[in-house]
Design an enzyme around this catalytic site. Structure first.
Site, PDB file in Angstrom:
ATOM      1  N   HIS A   1       0.875  -1.190   0.000  1.00  0.00           N
ATOM      2  CA  HIS A   1       0.000   0.000   0.000  1.00  0.00           C
ATOM      3  C   HIS A   1       0.903   1.228   0.000  1.00  0.00           C
ATOM      4  CE1 HIS A   1      -3.813   2.170   1.568  1.00  0.00           C
ATOM      5  NE2 HIS A   1      -2.908   3.100   1.253  1.00  0.00           N
TER       6      HIS A   1
ATOM      7  N   HIS B   1       1.660   5.326  -1.718  1.00  0.00           N
ATOM      8  CA  HIS B   1       1.276   6.514  -2.494  1.00  0.00           C
ATOM      9  C   HIS B   1       2.531   7.088  -3.140  1.00  0.00           C
ATOM     10  CE1 HIS B   1      -2.808   6.658  -0.805  1.00  0.00           C
ATOM     11  NE2 HIS B   1      -2.232   6.141   0.268  1.00  0.00           N
TER      12      HIS B   1
ATOM     13  N   LYS C   1      -9.339   0.001  -5.964  1.00  0.00           N
ATOM     14  CA  LYS C   1      -9.316   0.577  -4.617  1.00  0.00           C
ATOM     15  C   LYS C   1     -10.580   1.384  -4.365  1.00  0.00           C
ATOM     16  CE  LYS C   1      -7.769   2.084  -0.634  1.00  0.00           C
ATOM     17  NZ  LYS C   1      -6.684   3.031  -0.412  1.00  0.00           N
TER      18      LYS C   1
ATOM     19  N   HIS D   1     -10.562   1.267   1.660  1.00  0.00           N
ATOM     20  CA  HIS D   1     -10.314   2.173   2.789  1.00  0.00           C
ATOM     21  C   HIS D   1     -11.562   2.100   3.663  1.00  0.00           C
ATOM     22  CE1 HIS D   1      -8.453   5.931   4.582  1.00  0.00           C
ATOM     23  NE2 HIS D   1      -9.583   5.772   5.251  1.00  0.00           N
TER      24      HIS D   1
ATOM     25  N   HIS E   1      -4.752  -0.813   5.657  1.00  0.00           N
ATOM     26  CA  HIS E   1      -4.234  -0.120   6.854  1.00  0.00           C
ATOM     27  C   HIS E   1      -5.149  -0.251   8.078  1.00  0.00           C
ATOM     28  CE1 HIS E   1      -6.925   2.839   5.174  1.00  0.00           C
ATOM     29  NE2 HIS E   1      -6.061   3.293   4.308  1.00  0.00           N
TER      30      HIS E   1
ATOM     31  N   ASP F   1       1.475   2.505   3.547  1.00  0.00           N
ATOM     32  CA  ASP F   1       0.623   3.696   3.401  1.00  0.00           C
ATOM     33  C   ASP F   1       1.479   4.949   3.438  1.00  0.00           C
ATOM     34  OD1 ASP F   1      -1.638   5.170   2.931  1.00  0.00           O
ATOM     35  OD2 ASP F   1      -2.364   5.100   4.998  1.00  0.00           O
TER      36      ASP F   1
HETATM   37  C1  NCD Z   1      -3.396   9.039   2.277  1.00  0.00           C
HETATM   38  C2  NCD Z   1      -2.937  10.090   1.275  1.00  0.00           C
HETATM   39  O1  NCD Z   1      -2.382  11.130   1.694  1.00  0.00           O
HETATM   40  O2  NCD Z   1      -3.108   9.888   0.077  1.00  0.00           O
HETATM   41  N1  NCD Z   1      -3.471   9.654   3.582  1.00  0.00           N
HETATM   42  C3  NCD Z   1      -3.460   8.993   4.770  1.00  0.00           C
HETATM   43  O3  NCD Z   1      -3.621   9.659   5.792  1.00  0.00           O
HETATM   44  N2  NCD Z   1      -3.276   7.705   4.856  1.00  0.00           N
HETATM   45  C4  NCD Z   1      -4.692   8.453   1.836  1.00  0.00           C
HETATM   46  C5  NCD Z   1      -5.096   7.200   2.577  1.00  0.00           C
HETATM   47  O4  NCD Z   1      -4.526   6.128   2.366  1.00  0.00           O
HETATM   48  O5  NCD Z   1      -6.008   7.282   3.402  1.00  0.00           O
HETATM   49 ZN    ZN Z   2      -3.191   5.042   1.650  1.00  0.00          ZN
END
Ligand code: NCD
Ligand code: ZN
Length: 333
Positions: free
Chosen positions: A13, A15, A95, A132, A166, A238
């Site tokens: 996971h 970003h 997702k 999520h 998460h 995450d």
């Molecule tokens: C994530 C993001 O910034 O894209 N933020 C987070 O607090 N985890 C998005 C997510 O996975 O919820």
């Molecule tokens: Zn995330």
């Protein structure tokens, strides 16, 4: 044990963002990991194949994708069977974000009762559903309130691979025991911190994320699942970079940037609990079995040698900035 070599560690996971942030963070993940599940919550979200292909090409410019597999996801919307059949070989999953629950989720699902047709296609095509799982309720209760949705999906779509992303609560860990088609990712920060670390003293914006860190007993349940190598639990950082200006602000953005510290901090955690050999399952083997993926062969060696976490990577502040970890990556092959 003061040393471990991990075979093809995976971050299920992640970003990676886009533009300059992608250029900054993708090489940091590619240095330590052999593959990652890449989240689609860009602006606009990745919800069509042409956008997905273009994003894959930008990721390939930012890092070496022969050594690091970016497994892409589509942002959930009502998809036809034909759309998903065409996308199947290019995605690892779809997702689902409830509308507005986190960063860049304004285009998420408003009515969770209206999505069954798309879920039937996912199940029929063997495409995993990544979720999520939070409601719009009181912040500490959002994940627990969402669990009935997971129960309904697991029961109604028994052949659908569902990943609870998460997870942060004891109840979510317990739910894994009820349905074989439920799986979960767990982050580094939720294994290490509780709400106390976020807001119990001076407010720590770099620890603020969705879902918010919970109570000590929740963290213990997450730790138990990770440290014992629960077969349906995978590491997913995450890691969610935001520029310092968006974090150290009135109206702090949600997200913890942990990718470059993840493996050293996990090695320290598992070693301190005398279960270092279990780390291979948590950061790779379970994910390979659940998703049936074969990552590039990489060997990442970590040793008990102190490492001071950088104060920042460009405009982004990492988890544990300026602290000294007991472990570091000493070889990357
Ligand atoms: C994530 C993001 O910034 O894209 N933020 C987070 O607090 N985890 C998005 C997510 O996975 O919820
Ligand atoms: Zn995330």
């Amino acid at each position: 044990m003061d040393r471990i070599t991990l075979e093809s560690p995976l971050d299920m996971h992640l970003h990676l963002r886009d533009g300059d942030t992608l250029t900054l963070v993708a090489p940091l993940s590619a240095a330590d990991f052999a593959g990652a599940v890449v989240m689609p919550n860009l602006v606009p979200p990745i919800d069509a194949l042409d956008a997905l292909d273009a994003y894959r090409a930008r990721i390939a410019v930012a890092c070496d994708t022969a050594r690091f597999s970016p497994w892409l996801t589509l942002f959930f919307r009502a998809y036809s069977h034909d759309e998903l059949a065409a996308a199947r070989r290019q995605i690892i999953g779809v997702k689902l974000y409830p509308e507005g629950v986190t960063t860049n989720s304004a285009g998420g699902v408003r009515d969770l009762r209206g999505i069954d047709a798309t879920l039937e296609h996912l199940e029929a095509l063997g495409i995993p559903l990544l979720v999520h799982g939070e409601t719009h309720g009181f912040v500490m209760d959002r994940e627990r309130e969402f669990l009935p949705v997971y129960r309904r999906l697991a029961r109604q779509f028994p052949r659908l691979t569902i990943v609870m992303e998460h997870i942060t609560t004891r109840e979510a860990v317990e739910l894994l025991g009820e349905y074989d088609n439920l799986h979960a990712t767990i982050t580094l920060h939720h294994l290490l911190i509780t709400l106390d670390d976020v807001a119990g003293g001076l407010l720590q914006p770099h620890l603020f994320c969705k879902p918010i860190a919970k109570r000590p007993e929740d963290r213990e349940a997450l730790l138990h699942a990770a440290l014992t190598g629960h077969p349906r639990v995978m590491f997913g950082s995450d890691s969610a970079p935001h520029p310092r200006s968006a974090k150290e602000a009135a109206g702090c953005a949600a997200g913890v940037f942990s990718a470059p510290v993840a493996l050293p901090a996990l090695a320290e955690l598992f070693a301190d609990r005398d279960v270092l050999p279990m780390l291979q399952r948590f950061v790779s083997d379970n994910a390979r079995a659940i998703y049936r993926v074969t990552p590039p062969l990489r060997r990442i060696t970590l040793e008990r040698v102190p490492w001071r976490v950088p104060d920042h990577y460009g405009a982004v502040v990492p988890f544990g900035a300026g602290t000294t970890l007991a472990w570091q990556v000493t070889a990357r092959a």
